[in-house]
Design a protein around this motif. Sequence first.
Motif, PDB file in Angstrom:
ATOM      1  N   TRP A  38      -2.987  -1.487 -11.472  1.00 29.93           N
ATOM      2  CA  TRP A  38      -4.255  -0.909 -11.968  1.00 29.93           C
ATOM      3  C   TRP A  38      -4.617   0.341 -11.188  1.00 29.93           C
ATOM      4  O   TRP A  38      -5.065   1.336 -11.758  1.00 29.93           O
ATOM      5  N   GLY A  39      -4.399   0.270  -9.869  1.00 32.10           N
ATOM      6  CA  GLY A  39      -4.722   1.416  -9.015  1.00 32.10           C
ATOM      7  C   GLY A  39      -3.918   2.639  -9.413  1.00 32.10           C
ATOM      8  O   GLY A  39      -4.454   3.746  -9.536  1.00 32.10           O
ATOM      9  N   LEU A  94      -5.292   4.149 -12.580  1.00 34.86           N
ATOM     10  CA  LEU A  94      -6.510   4.912 -12.318  1.00 34.86           C
ATOM     11  C   LEU A  94      -6.172   6.233 -11.645  1.00 34.86           C
ATOM     12  O   LEU A  94      -6.738   7.275 -11.979  1.00 34.86           O
ATOM     13  N   ASP A  95      -5.208   6.186 -10.704  1.00 39.89           N
ATOM     14  CA  ASP A  95      -4.814   7.407 -10.006  1.00 39.89           C
ATOM     15  C   ASP A  95      -4.233   8.433 -10.971  1.00 39.89           C
ATOM     16  O   ASP A  95      -4.346   9.637 -10.755  1.00 39.89           O
ATOM     17  N   LYS A 155      -7.528   9.672 -13.089  1.00 40.33           N
ATOM     18  CA  LYS A 155      -8.631  10.225 -12.322  1.00 40.33           C
ATOM     19  C   LYS A 155      -8.625  11.754 -12.207  1.00 40.33           C
ATOM     20  O   LYS A 155      -9.641  12.391 -12.476  1.00 40.33           O
TER      21      LYS A 155
END
Lengths: 299, 228
Positions: free
Chosen positions: B189-190, B193-194, B197
């Motif tokens: 998930w990170g 998002l990265d 973003k």
Amino acid sequence: MSVVVETKGLRKAYKDTVAVDNVSLKIAENKIYGLLGRNGAGKTTLMHLMTAQQLPTSGELKVFGENPYENERVLKRTCFIKESQKYPDTFRVKDVLETAADFFPGWDREYAYSLADEFRLPLRRGMKKLSRGMLASVGIIVGIASRAPLTIFDEPYLGLDAVARSLFYDRLMEDYTEHPRTIVLSTHLIDEISKLLEHVILIEGGKLLLDEDADALRGRAIRVSGPAFKVNEFAEGRKTVHRQTLGGLVSAVVIGDGDGGDRERAQRLGLSSETVTLQQLVVHMTNASNANPERKAEI
Amino acid sequence: MNRTASVVRMHWRNRVFWMGLPGMIMGITFVVNLIIGYFIGQDEPYYTGALCSIFIMVGVTGVMIAAQTFPFAIGFSIRRLDFFLGTAAFAVLVSVAFAAALDILTYVEQQSNGWGVRMHYFHLPWLSDGWAISRFWVFLVGFLHLFFVGFVYASVYRRFGRLGVLSLSAVLFVAGSFGTFLLTYYDQWGALLDFFKPLTSVELFSWAAIPIPLYAAISYGLLRKSVA
């Protein structure tokens, strides 16, 4: 005589039914056809196929000499008025007529509005708020005013009163006389339109039962009544589509040669004879084909 | 080609459905938020997310327009191709008109100190970053993307009926569930998002523009074999 619609072995099958079964016919230019048959006989499907609104399972179909599917040259010369026609929710009568003016190249705007006036259609009323009969009137106006070289009406009169129906027949005939075109009328009210028809196509169970000139047909069917042995003698070698017995008396609908000799012959045999209306003939023929589904009417 | 134009004119006669409804829904949410903004007072800027209402309505139009006009047009001797081209063209026109309107309203909002109550209805952080032309592009892609997603759904319905729509929804649901499961399982998930973003709104929406022609092609393929 130029051919407008031609089908060869046309067939449309759904999962568990065959709606149109091996139909081969020709529809000629500038004549009025009656497409007759019972509910569910396959009339509507056949008309949907001719206008490429449904696609055949197999067989050949040519309209104006070409496959009608996605064919602009064919479709813009075709107008199909059906009872189940849908309209956008926000459309008023006027919007439908204006859109039809845009879609059909032969549209006569002035004539369309004069027809709307005659049928007492409120132009500014929403299509969703129209009564059954008014909805039918919109279809009829589109069908007549589009002046499409092939115009097809599928039971266009639903909900129309007798006055409006006779107005429809009158205007259709008038405009047809001035602007000849091929018209296919599918209807249950055979008696009402039998005078208009020049050619009759009868289908039952998806199969073509009859494809014949209306005048010839009228002359050929005859109802004779009298003693059974005399009726039998008369009907010998001819096709009997209906037979009713009452004691020793028999009344039979017999299809003859249509040369006028039948009546004389009946008279000589001492039988009373009368003509058969198209409606009666259709009923008898449909019943006869159901009694013996394998036998195709060969007259 | 002129019958495609006829289909465009048919849609223009149906403009209440295309533009009136979404415009009205947006108008109502705008007025409601304006009233709320007035009562909240002007101490802090007031951000609403209600702008999404008009985007949702355009998606809904994509779903509904085929049911509204496809059987009508086909019944009146229009080719499926002309119906598709005319409808797609009108969707582009409506999207351009809406995007331009939102662009103008964003400008007015900025100039009027948020309609006098420091309300941010049209001008939103991140989404409205950049020039007027980039905002126009973001709005336009948003409208077109949602419209054609809706239109694909409607075309599936026309071609395969209710069962087709249910099957498609089931497949998408399973695919979505599987995707989120994989992301959780592999702890990604990170990373996702990265990836998103650093994207500006223009960048993200430019990516979102790519599948639009694909949606259009799928709808046409389905409508081609649909019956009235």
